[in-house]
Write a protein that holds these residues in place. Structure first.
Motif, mmCIF file in Angstrom:
data_model
loop_
_atom_site.group_PDB
_atom_site.id
_atom_site.type_symbol
_atom_site.label_atom_id
_atom_site.label_comp_id
_atom_site.label_asym_id
_atom_site.label_seq_id
_atom_site.Cartn_x
_atom_site.Cartn_y
_atom_site.Cartn_z
ATOM 1 N N LYS A 269 -14.306 16.712 11.668
ATOM 2 C CA LYS A 269 -13.349 17.406 10.798
ATOM 3 C C LYS A 269 -13.702 17.182 9.333
ATOM 4 O O LYS A 269 -13.659 18.115 8.518
ATOM 5 N N ALA A 270 -14.082 15.953 8.983
ATOM 6 C CA ALA A 270 -14.489 15.679 7.610
ATOM 7 C C ALA A 270 -15.725 16.483 7.238
ATOM 8 O O ALA A 270 -15.824 17.019 6.121
ATOM 9 N N ALA A 271 -16.688 16.569 8.155
ATOM 10 C CA ALA A 271 -17.891 17.353 7.888
ATOM 11 C C ALA A 271 -17.546 18.828 7.678
ATOM 12 O O ALA A 271 -18.111 19.488 6.796
ATOM 13 N N ALA A 272 -16.621 19.352 8.472
ATOM 14 C CA ALA A 272 -16.213 20.754 8.312
ATOM 15 C C ALA A 272 -15.552 20.978 6.952
ATOM 16 O O ALA A 272 -15.762 22.018 6.310
ATOM 17 N N ILE A 273 -14.769 20.014 6.516
ATOM 18 C CA ILE A 273 -14.135 20.121 5.199
ATOM 19 C C ILE A 273 -15.197 20.162 4.101
ATOM 20 O O ILE A 273 -15.122 20.965 3.164
ATOM 21 N N MET A 274 -16.207 19.315 4.214
ATOM 22 C CA MET A 274 -17.263 19.291 3.202
ATOM 23 C C MET A 274 -18.081 20.580 3.220
ATOM 24 O O MET A 274 -18.503 21.068 2.174
ATOM 25 N N ARG A 275 -18.320 21.120 4.402
ATOM 26 C CA ARG A 275 -19.020 22.409 4.462
ATOM 27 C C ARG A 275 -18.217 23.493 3.740
ATOM 28 O O ARG A 275 -18.790 24.331 3.029
ATOM 29 N N ALA A 276 -16.899 23.472 3.921
ATOM 30 C CA ALA A 276 -16.046 24.462 3.252
ATOM 31 C C ALA A 276 -16.032 24.268 1.734
ATOM 32 O O ALA A 276 -15.818 25.225 0.984
ATOM 33 N N ARG A 277 -16.301 23.055 1.287
ATOM 34 C CA ARG A 277 -16.292 22.734 -0.145
ATOM 35 C C ARG A 277 -17.702 22.660 -0.704
ATOM 36 O O ARG A 277 -17.918 22.074 -1.766
ATOM 37 N N GLN A 278 -18.655 23.244 -0.036
ATOM 38 C CA GLN A 278 -20.059 23.114 -0.405
ATOM 39 C C GLN A 278 -20.308 23.439 -1.870
ATOM 40 O O GLN A 278 -20.976 22.677 -2.578
ATOM 41 N N GLU A 279 -19.804 24.555 -2.350
ATOM 42 C CA GLU A 279 -20.099 24.975 -3.724
ATOM 43 C C GLU A 279 -19.498 24.009 -4.738
ATOM 44 O O GLU A 279 -20.154 23.634 -5.725
ATOM 45 N N GLU A 280 -18.280 23.589 -4.508
ATOM 46 C CA GLU A 280 -17.630 22.637 -5.422
ATOM 47 C C GLU A 280 -18.415 21.333 -5.492
ATOM 48 O O GLU A 280 -18.645 20.780 -6.579
ATOM 49 N N ILE A 281 -18.839 20.833 -4.341
ATOM 50 C CA ILE A 281 -19.583 19.568 -4.311
ATOM 51 C C ILE A 281 -20.954 19.749 -4.963
ATOM 52 O O ILE A 281 -21.405 18.898 -5.744
ATOM 53 N N ALA A 282 -21.627 20.850 -4.668
ATOM 54 C CA ALA A 282 -22.962 21.094 -5.218
ATOM 55 C C ALA A 282 -22.921 21.187 -6.743
ATOM 56 O O ALA A 282 -23.805 20.648 -7.435
ATOM 57 N N LEU A 283 -21.923 21.843 -7.286
ATOM 58 C CA LEU A 283 -21.805 21.937 -8.738
ATOM 59 C C LEU A 283 -21.635 20.563 -9.368
ATOM 60 O O LEU A 283 -22.218 20.262 -10.417
ATOM 61 N N ALA A 284 -20.859 19.711 -8.725
ATOM 62 C CA ALA A 284 -20.662 18.359 -9.251
ATOM 63 C C ALA A 284 -21.962 17.556 -9.191
ATOM 64 O O ALA A 284 -22.296 16.814 -10.127
ATOM 65 N N ILE A 285 -22.718 17.705 -8.090
ATOM 66 C CA ILE A 285 -23.983 16.975 -7.958
ATOM 67 C C ILE A 285 -24.973 17.415 -9.027
ATOM 68 O O ILE A 285 -25.638 16.590 -9.667
ATOM 69 N N THR A 286 -25.094 18.711 -9.252
ATOM 70 C CA THR A 286 -26.010 19.202 -10.277
ATOM 71 C C THR A 286 -25.596 18.717 -11.657
ATOM 72 O O THR A 286 -26.440 18.352 -12.486
ATOM 73 N N ALA A 287 -24.300 18.674 -11.916
ATOM 74 C CA ALA A 287 -23.822 18.225 -13.225
ATOM 75 C C ALA A 287 -24.183 16.770 -13.492
ATOM 76 O O ALA A 287 -24.576 16.408 -14.604
ATOM 77 N N GLU A 288 -24.093 15.918 -12.492
ATOM 78 C CA GLU A 288 -24.313 14.487 -12.705
ATOM 79 C C GLU A 288 -25.757 14.057 -12.486
ATOM 80 O O GLU A 288 -26.205 13.065 -13.051
ATOM 81 N N HIS A 289 -26.475 14.785 -11.635
ATOM 82 C CA HIS A 289 -27.833 14.388 -11.272
ATOM 83 C C HIS A 289 -28.891 15.242 -11.936
ATOM 84 O O HIS A 289 -29.960 14.749 -12.283
ATOM 85 N N GLY A 290 -28.625 16.536 -12.076
ATOM 86 C CA GLY A 290 -29.564 17.439 -12.725
ATOM 87 C C GLY A 290 -30.364 18.313 -11.799
ATOM 88 O O GLY A 290 -30.996 19.279 -12.243
ATOM 89 N N LYS A 291 -30.381 18.024 -10.488
ATOM 90 C CA LYS A 291 -31.201 18.819 -9.574
ATOM 91 C C LYS A 291 -30.727 20.271 -9.553
ATOM 92 O O LYS A 291 -29.541 20.556 -9.794
ATOM 93 N N PRO A 292 -31.622 21.223 -9.277
ATOM 94 C CA PRO A 292 -31.226 22.629 -9.208
ATOM 95 C C PRO A 292 -30.087 22.840 -8.212
ATOM 96 O O PRO A 292 -30.004 22.177 -7.170
ATOM 97 N N LEU A 293 -29.229 23.776 -8.540
ATOM 98 C CA LEU A 293 -28.042 24.017 -7.727
ATOM 99 C C LEU A 293 -28.398 24.362 -6.289
ATOM 100 O O LEU A 293 -27.702 23.935 -5.350
#
Length: 478
Positions: free
Chosen positions: A72-96
């Motif tokens: 269930k947690a994994a499904a929630i993260m899949r649904a939030r993929q774009e939100e999480i990816a934007l945060a990762i790019t902002a803090e780490h710098g890797k391409p979106l």
């Protein structure tokens, strides 16, 4: 940036701020994007007490029920993929685009281990008449998980997946430079209904946190991914308390390119993978040993592809490589390049910082690098490739094995005899032929020599989070 989350600690099922905080920077702009609360000793003690209580409950939760919450947690993260990816790019710098893939990879780790949670089988060993032995696999207890900054979500997911699927609770200390991925993991499990205390998330001064928690009797396993130097220190500290460790440490991956392969295709795929995540990958292909018959074609193709790598802010369309994740990597890489050139290496492309804002370093290729250059022994952990010619497979294998590391290794060949020899002789925990993919969720991953020990992933992965108990049954009193 509105997509970046408000940062908290997560202890005993509750979100927590502290008086002390540290700036989180966007490495592409050097702008502050958040303040990260730092745990005090009292917060760590609270996390430990919560993890002990969480373990008592979680170990008695049916494996099927544990798996359901993880899925269930994994499904929630899949649904939030774009939100999480934007945060990762902002803090780490890797391409979106790479950040999006990292979210999916983290979910795959959770999903695989959720499936394994219901397959932690024991076995029955028959002995004398009326006597049998039963082998049980039981969760080890409270896990201290320490994850690095280069993959802000997938690396913490690997620790959390192994611990929770095996029935352990975990205190996760994620990287302070890139905290959002781990925060999103905690959010997803909170929303999935994970009981309080089973997963706890802390940030702070790494040395203080590891020193304080490893000394506690309740911590029964230290699972660490990071540098070999830090891994050795943590292993020494854990050994004083007989606490087992799971260590996935540094690498310096060799690539052996044989004369029979498709040279241009091998060069292009190698260059693309080398500069993924700006080379900040423990399995990144770095030391290329190319048969002299294929050397000129491989080098020309590789250098051309490296020079054409689109570098920039990971939020921009078409960018293939973002900045380094932190400023300290800039002088470290520059020093390795200057040392190699001073000792006779040729700089084919790159070799310097790009611009004066953001931590950008050009895709770099060095060739004809002598064995005594530092870069031949020190993992660059950045967008730097070394390409040297070899005269034979014997020479290539000897040079591949010439460093104290043995995490990942790669080879390009279509000859079965070459593949058999390298399988037997190359010293690495993971060896890939004609691909630069080092591991998948369903395969065990880990190193040999100074690259650590223990395995994460695959059917072997959960065993590190469990203890083996042998129970004897006799039908008569003896």
């Amino acid at each position: 940036m509105t997509q970046y989350p408000d940062l908290h600690l997560y202890i005993g099922g509750e979100w927590r701020k502290t008086p002390d905080s540290l700036a989180v920077l966007n490495p592409a702009t050097e702008a502050e994007i958040a303040r990260l609360p730092h745990a005090r000793r009292s917060d760590l003690d609270d996390a430990l007490a919560a993890a002990e209580a969480g373990f008592r409950l979680w170990r008695r939760t049916a494996p099927r029920d544990r798996a359901d919450i993880i899925l269930k947690a994994a499904a929630i993260m899949r649904a939030r993929q774009e939100e999480i990816a934007l945060a990762i790019t902002a803090e780490h710098g890797k391409p979106l685009a790479q950040a999006r893939l990292e979210v999916i990879r983290g979910c795959e780790f959770l999903e695989w281990d959720a499936g394994e949670a219901v397959r932690t089988y024991g076995r029955v060993i028959p002995s004398a008449p009326g006597v049998r032995y039963i082998v049980h696999h039981q969760p080890v207890g409270v896990v201290l998980g320490l994850s690095p900054w280069n993959f802000p979500m997938s690396q913490p997911c690997r620790k959390v997946a192994g611990a929770l699927a095996s029935g352990c609770s975990i205190i996760l200390k994620a990287a302070e430079e890139t905290p959002a991925g781990a925060l999103h993991i905690a959010r997803a499990f909170h929303d999935a209904g994970l009981p309080p205390g089973v997963l706890n998330l802390v940030f702070g001064t790494p040395a203080m946190i590891s020193d304080h928690l490893i000394r506690q009797d309740a911590v029964r396993l230290v699972a660490f991914t990071g540098s070999t130097a830090v891994g050795r220190h943590l292993t020494t500290l854990a050994s004083e308390h007989m606490t087992p460790v799971l260590m996935e440490l540094g690498g310096h991956a060799p690539v052996i390119v044989c004369e029979d392969t498709d040279v241009e295709a091998a060069a292009i795929s190698s260059a693309v993978r080398k500069y993924r995540n700006a080379g900040q990958v423990c399995t990144s292909p770095t030391r290329f040993f190319v048969h002299e018959g294929a050397y000129d074609r491989f080098l020309t193709t590789f250098v051309d592809r490296a020079a054409r790598t689109v570098t920039g802010n990971g939020m921009e369309a078409g960018v293939e490589m973002g900045p380094l994740a932190n400023e300290r990597r800039l002088p470290a890489l520059q020093s390795l390049v200057e040392d190699a050139v001073a000792k006779g290496a040729k700089l084919c492309t790159g070799g310097a910082r790009i611009g004066n804002q953001g931590y950008f370093f050009a895709p770099t290729v060095l060739t004809n690098v002598p064995a005594h250059a530092r870069v031949m022994q020190e993992e660059p952990f950045g967008p730097l490739a070394v390409i040297n010619p070899v005269t034979s497979l014997d020479e290539a294998i000897a040079k591949a094995n010439s460093v104290p590391y043995g995490l990942a290794a790669y080879a390009f060949t279509n000859r079965a005899d070459y593949a058999d020899r390298m399988t037997d002789e190359v010293e690495a925990g993971n060896l890939s032929f004609n691909t630069l993919e080092a591991s998948l969720p369903e395969t065990p991953f880990g190193g040999v020599k100074s690259s650590g020990y223990g395995r994460e992933g695959g059917t072997e992965g959960l065993l590190n989070y469990m203890v083996v108990k042998t129970v004897s049954h006799s039908m008569t009193i003896v």
